[in-house]
Scaffold this motif. Structure first.
Motif, PDB file in Angstrom:
ATOM      1  N   GLY A 802       0.825  -1.205   0.000  1.00  0.00           N
ATOM      2  CA  GLY A 802       0.000   0.000   0.000  1.00  0.00           C
ATOM      3  C   GLY A 802       0.856   1.251   0.000  1.00  0.00           C
ATOM      4  O   GLY A 802       0.410   2.335  -0.368  1.00  0.00           O
ATOM      5  N   PHE A 803       2.110   1.101   0.430  1.00  0.00           N
ATOM      6  CA  PHE A 803       3.078   2.199   0.420  1.00  0.00           C
ATOM      7  C   PHE A 803       4.220   1.812  -0.520  1.00  0.00           C
ATOM      8  O   PHE A 803       4.121   0.823  -1.237  1.00  0.00           O
ATOM      9  CB  PHE A 803       3.595   2.452   1.845  1.00  0.00           C
ATOM     10  N   GLU A 804       5.290   2.558  -0.505  1.00  0.00           N
ATOM     11  CA  GLU A 804       6.400   2.297  -1.431  1.00  0.00           C
ATOM     12  C   GLU A 804       7.121   1.013  -1.045  1.00  0.00           C
ATOM     13  O   GLU A 804       7.816   0.955  -0.028  1.00  0.00           O
ATOM     14  CB  GLU A 804       7.380   3.487  -1.394  1.00  0.00           C
ATOM     15  N   ASN A 805       6.894  -0.040  -1.857  1.00  0.00           N
ATOM     16  CA  ASN A 805       7.555  -1.337  -1.698  1.00  0.00           C
ATOM     17  C   ASN A 805       7.305  -1.997  -0.341  1.00  0.00           C
ATOM     18  O   ASN A 805       8.125  -2.763   0.148  1.00  0.00           O
ATOM     19  CB  ASN A 805       9.070  -1.214  -1.936  1.00  0.00           C
ATOM     20  N   ARG A 806       6.211  -1.695   0.314  1.00  0.00           N
ATOM     21  CA  ARG A 806       5.848  -2.336   1.582  1.00  0.00           C
ATOM     22  C   ARG A 806       4.361  -2.133   1.836  1.00  0.00           C
ATOM     23  O   ARG A 806       3.761  -1.188   1.330  1.00  0.00           O
ATOM     24  CB  ARG A 806       6.676  -1.773   2.749  1.00  0.00           C
ATOM     25  N   SER A 807       3.767  -3.015   2.653  1.00  0.00           N
ATOM     26  CA  SER A 807       2.323  -2.951   2.893  1.00  0.00           C
ATOM     27  C   SER A 807       1.961  -1.797   3.821  1.00  0.00           C
ATOM     28  O   SER A 807       0.943  -1.125   3.609  1.00  0.00           O
ATOM     29  CB  SER A 807       1.841  -4.277   3.477  1.00  0.00           C
ATOM     30  N   LEU A 808       2.772  -1.566   4.857  1.00  0.00           N
ATOM     31  CA  LEU A 808       2.547  -0.458   5.803  1.00  0.00           C
ATOM     32  C   LEU A 808       3.908   0.151   6.154  1.00  0.00           C
ATOM     33  O   LEU A 808       4.942  -0.530   6.059  1.00  0.00           O
ATOM     34  CB  LEU A 808       1.861  -0.974   7.081  1.00  0.00           C
ATOM     35  N   PRO A 809       3.926   1.403   6.591  1.00  0.00           N
ATOM     36  CA  PRO A 809       5.221   2.033   6.892  1.00  0.00           C
ATOM     37  C   PRO A 809       5.932   1.460   8.125  1.00  0.00           C
ATOM     38  O   PRO A 809       7.056   1.843   8.430  1.00  0.00           O
ATOM     39  CB  PRO A 809       4.859   3.505   7.118  1.00  0.00           C
ATOM     40  N   HIS A 810       5.279   0.514   8.805  1.00  0.00           N
ATOM     41  CA  HIS A 810       5.900  -0.084   9.997  1.00  0.00           C
ATOM     42  C   HIS A 810       6.912  -1.171   9.639  1.00  0.00           C
ATOM     43  O   HIS A 810       7.610  -1.681  10.511  1.00  0.00           O
ATOM     44  CB  HIS A 810       4.812  -0.718  10.889  1.00  0.00           C
TER      45      HIS A 810
END
Length: 873
Positions: A802-810
């Motif tokens: 959903g974000f840049e190359n990852r599902s969540l920023p965590h």
């Protein structure tokens, strides 16, 4: 003498057939009573009387209780209304037939009006189209072949003139933008382009001499001519009668010239009533009335232009407005109307009255508001018989059944009349034999009316116990969504019925409402009871499986009551047996047998079936899941959904009773089970607490071991892909292969955690009992509550980025680990972390959207199928 639209005769007649055609101008005049010419609606007097020869003339019918119709003399209830007609100053295209007009123009010569086919072809198609039994689709296909052949011919075989191409004029080509319903004829299109251009040059020779630039414009552009309704009407009038059949038209019912409006009908006042406004002086007029008033006004304007010799532009503008208003009268949602010509406020045309949810067919014919119906919230009642419905007393005093007074019931009817409308059972109205009026029993001397009651009188009595009623829940998706029940009057405010009948209605008790209808004749009651009777529809017509059967509480109660370690002393057994003593079973003899097994029927039913948890050794199964019934005695096994619930056949007790002994015994045994098991549960107690979903220490250890092993395997797969060592699956890229193997591994984790969870649970665990008995929930629900929620899927895959190359920023960039891609290792007992909770809501949202979309799609599909079925009938 005024025309009679219908004269009643004593001769019984049968309608042989119906035929549809296009209304001609002559037919319109014949069926009309007046020629409407006045544009104003009312006279300028105090009473606001409709103006003579206007669209509200009193000879067109009446919509007022005070004034009768001036044509037939009848009042508002008896007068069906009468038609008038308006003569249009200039002919216009009919918006409904516009495509047909263009297709006819493409078929005929624009000079001699003959169909553009050779005589040989014409004779061939005439023979095929003259067959009266030809279906609509076949006729349409033949007509398409004729159009296609005619389009290929550029030169008329008879007058040798070039024909070009005819099409609807687009808005961009119109100089003023007023291009609603205009037809353009491109003359120099096709092989004869040079010939037509030369003819065109000859016509414009004088103009070219004066202005040489015209020559370039004429030779470069396509030579077009706008075909006005007058041009088209003249062409259609000249079409030979023998060629009309080739247009797929029946010359006995319709003529091509009738597709052009020269005269229009003014419908009766009864279908476009004037409503007197309470807020301000005057009336609110119907959209059809206002539109026709505008048409007469434009007619007058065009007439004045004719007399005064106005410019061509003004004349054309009036014609365009007449064309637009007649089109909007039929279809008010016409597209492509220029902004300058748009009406100030949108109205409803004739098409809008017919189509859509609120239209005549769906709103007033297929489904409608009816009398003798009621609607309220539904509630469960296991004490009601399967074919009963509990009706509130408040409703029973309003719904009435017209009962004829005969020798056998005259005394009962007299008592009902004396009771009147406020005391149940009573009556609301009496209609004496030979009288056209009903007497309301709320007022007047009821004792006197009761004494005067004679044989043949009609008494509209209250709804009684055991009256046949129709019970329905929307959406009605199959025939079992509406069934007949027997009424049982009670003093509460909701409809009540046994939970066994929830399945066919797809009902639950979270605020659902249902409809109840009371049939008004003895024939209707008999038909409803036999054809739609609840007990006659225990099985679904789809596959013959039971649809009405024990559910939820009854399954849990039946499961617990039939367990090997459930023992009842005499007091409890007698108390439970006493719950069966009701209605027709009140005087039933119940013999408690020596063993602790209740003999609920004198019928000897036999059944042998494996349960959901069956292991081996038949009745010695360690899970006690082999059911053995001999001569109606349960010798072994625990009863669950497969034996008591819906959907089963061979292993279902109620199906065996229905098959062997009939529907009456099936519903009686179902009702007895409902009363018995719900009473047992009420006294024993059955609930879920936090203790039921608390994992044991050993379960937590097993779960942690499963998670660490699974995560290690996933990490190994990720390393293999990074090193290029991951063996690709057939037809998959390395990324797709990684996703597949990780998904497989994670599903194994949840499956094994669920199995471990079930192995650890005690047999008295409430969620486990519900899952085993089939009353509610599943093993996955239990394992999600206690052990592990598992992988959240979106569109059948792991959670996407959903974000840049990852599902969540965590999470780290390009992370493929289970927790970064939607795997929830916690259970609902331990609680979800913020990221897990977010992934879980994503999966839940997809489920909701999917359900909503499916509901809309299946509803639409069902409506189309029903419509097709109605057309076939």
């Amino acid at each position: 003498m005024p025309k009679e639209q219908y004269r009643e005769t004593d001769v019984a007649r049968k309608i042989s057939h119906m035929s549809f055609g296009v209304e001609s101008a002559e037919s319109m005049q014949q069926q009309s009573h007046i020629h409407v010419v006045a544009k104003n609606l009312y006279n300028q007097d105090v009473q606001r009387t409709p103006i003579p020869y206007g669209v509200l003339d009193k000879r067109l019918g009446t919509n007022s209780k005070e004034s009768p119709c001036q044509t037939c003399g009848n009042n508002i209830n008896s007068c069906v209304g009468h038609f008038g007609y308006i003569d249009l100053e200039l002919p216009v295209f009919h918006v409904g037939y516009f495509r047909s007009i263009i297709s006819i123009l493409q078929t005929i010569c624009k000079n001699c009006a003959c169909v553009l086919l050779s005589e040989e072809d014409k004779n061939l198609y005439r023979i095929r189209l003259s067959n009266d039994n030809l279906s609509y689709m076949t006729k349409k296909a033949i007509r398409k072949k004729i159009i296609d052949k005619c389009k290929k011919l550029n030169k008329c075989p008879y007058c040798k003139k070039s024909n070009g191409f005819v099409k609807k004029m687009t808005a961009s080509k119109g100089s003023t933008g007023g291009s609603v319903l205009k037809i353009v004829w491109e003359k120099n299109r096709g092989k004869d382009k040079e010939c037509v251009a030369k003819e065109n040059m000859d016509k414009f020779s004088a103009a070219i001499e004066a202005n040489p630039e015209i020559q370039n414009a004429l030779s470069a552009s396509t030579i077009t001519q706008i075909l006005t309704p007058i041009d088209v009407l003249k062409l259609f009038e000249r079409i030979p009668q023998s060629d009309i059949l080739l247009l797929a038209m029946d010359s006995r019912k319709s003529q091509p010239k009738d597709l052009i409006f020269t005269r229009m009908l003014v419908p009766p006042v009864s279908i476009r009533p004037s409503v007197v406004s309470d807020l301000k002086a005057g009336t609110n007029e119907d959209d059809l009335t206002m539109r026709q008033s505008e048409i007469i006004f434009i007619n007058d304007v065009i007439k004045k232009h004719k007399l005064s010799g106005a410019s061509v532009n003004m004349y054309q503008e009036g014609w365009d407005f007449l064309q637009l208003q007649t089109a909007l009268y039929i279809n008010s949602e016409l597209s492509g109307v220029p902004l300058a010509m748009m009406p100030k406020k949108p109205g409803r045309g004739l098409i809008q009255r017919l189509k859509g949810k609120q239209g005549r067919f769906r709103g007033n014919l297929s489904g409608k508001r009816v009398d003798f119906s009621s609607r309220t919230v539904i509630s469960p009642d296991p004490n009601l018989e399967i074919d009963q419905v509990g009706v509130p007393l408040h409703i029973a005093k309003i719904l009435t059944f017209p009962e004829r007074v005969i020798h056998a019931n005259i005394d009962v009817m007299r008592q009902l009349v004396i009771n009147g409308p406020d005391k149940w059972p009573g009556a609301n109205y009496v209609q004496q034999k030979g009288s056209a009026f009903k007497k309301f029993l709320k007022y007047g001397n009821r004792e006197k009316l009761a004494q005067e009651l004679k044989l043949g009188d009609l008494v509209e009595r209250h709804l009684h116990n055991n009256d046949v009623v129709l019970f329905n829940r929307q959406p009605s998706l199959h025939k079992l969504s509406i069934m007949a029940h027997r009424a049982k009057i009670h003093h509460h405010r909701t409809f009540r019925f046994n939970e066994c009948v929830c399945n066919p209605y797809n009902a639950d008790f979270d605020g659902d409402e249902m409809n109840l209808h009371l049939p008004q004749t003895e024939e209707a009651k008999a038909e409803a009871l036999i054809l739609m009777g609840n007990k006659n529809n225990l099985v679904t017509p789809r596959n013959g499986e039971l649809l009405i059967a024990a559910t939820q509480d009854f399954l849990t109660g039946g499961y617990l009551l039939t367990k090997k370690d459930t023992f009842l002393d005499l007091a409890h057994a007698s108390q439970l047996a006493a719950t069966l003593l009701a209605e027709n079973d009140t005087q039933m003899q119940i013999d408690l047998p020596t063993p602790c097994i209740l003999k609920v029927s004198t019928l000897k039913a036999n059944l042998e079936a494996k349960g959901k948890a069956y292991t081996k050794n038949r009745e010695l199964c360690v899970k006690d899941s082999y059911v053995l019934i001999r001569n109606s005695e349960l010798l072994a096994g625990t009863l669950d959904k497969s034996h008591l619930g819906s959907g089963g056949k061979g292993s279902n007790i109620f199906y065996v009773i229905l098959r062997d002994f009939g529907q009456d015994y099936a519903i009686k045994s179902m009702w007895r089970l409902a009363k018995l098991t719900s009473n047992y549960l009420m006294n024993t107690g059955f609930s879920i607490g936090i203790g039921d979903v608390t994992p044991s220490e050993s379960l937590l250890r097993r779960k942690n071991k499963l998670l660490s092993d699974g995560y290690a395997k996933c990490d190994e797969y990720i390393r293999q892909m990074a090193d290029g060592r991951l063996q690709c699956q057939p037809g998959c890229t390395p990324e797709e292969t990684l996703e597949a193997v990780i998904l497989k591994e994670l599903s194994v984790i949840r499956e094994h955690a669920g199995q471990a969870c079930l192995a650890e649970l005690h047999p008295t665990n409430s969620p486990l009992i519900m899952a085993l008995s089939g009353s509610k929930g599943s093993f996955i629900n239990i394992s999600q509550m206690i052990a592990c929620v598992g992988q959240q899927a979106l569109n059948g895959k792991r959670v996407p980025d959903g974000f840049e190359n990852r599902s969540l920023p965590h999470f780290q960039h390009h992370s493929k680990t289970p927790e970064a891609k939607g795997f929830v290792e916690n259970s609902f007992y331990t609680g979800l972390t913020p990221t897990e909770f977010f992934f879980h809501t994503m999966g839940g949202r997809e489920g909701l959207v999917d359900t909503a979309v499916k509901t809309a799609e299946t509803g639409y599909m069902q409506r189309r199928l029903v419509k097709l079925g109605m057309l076939e009938i």
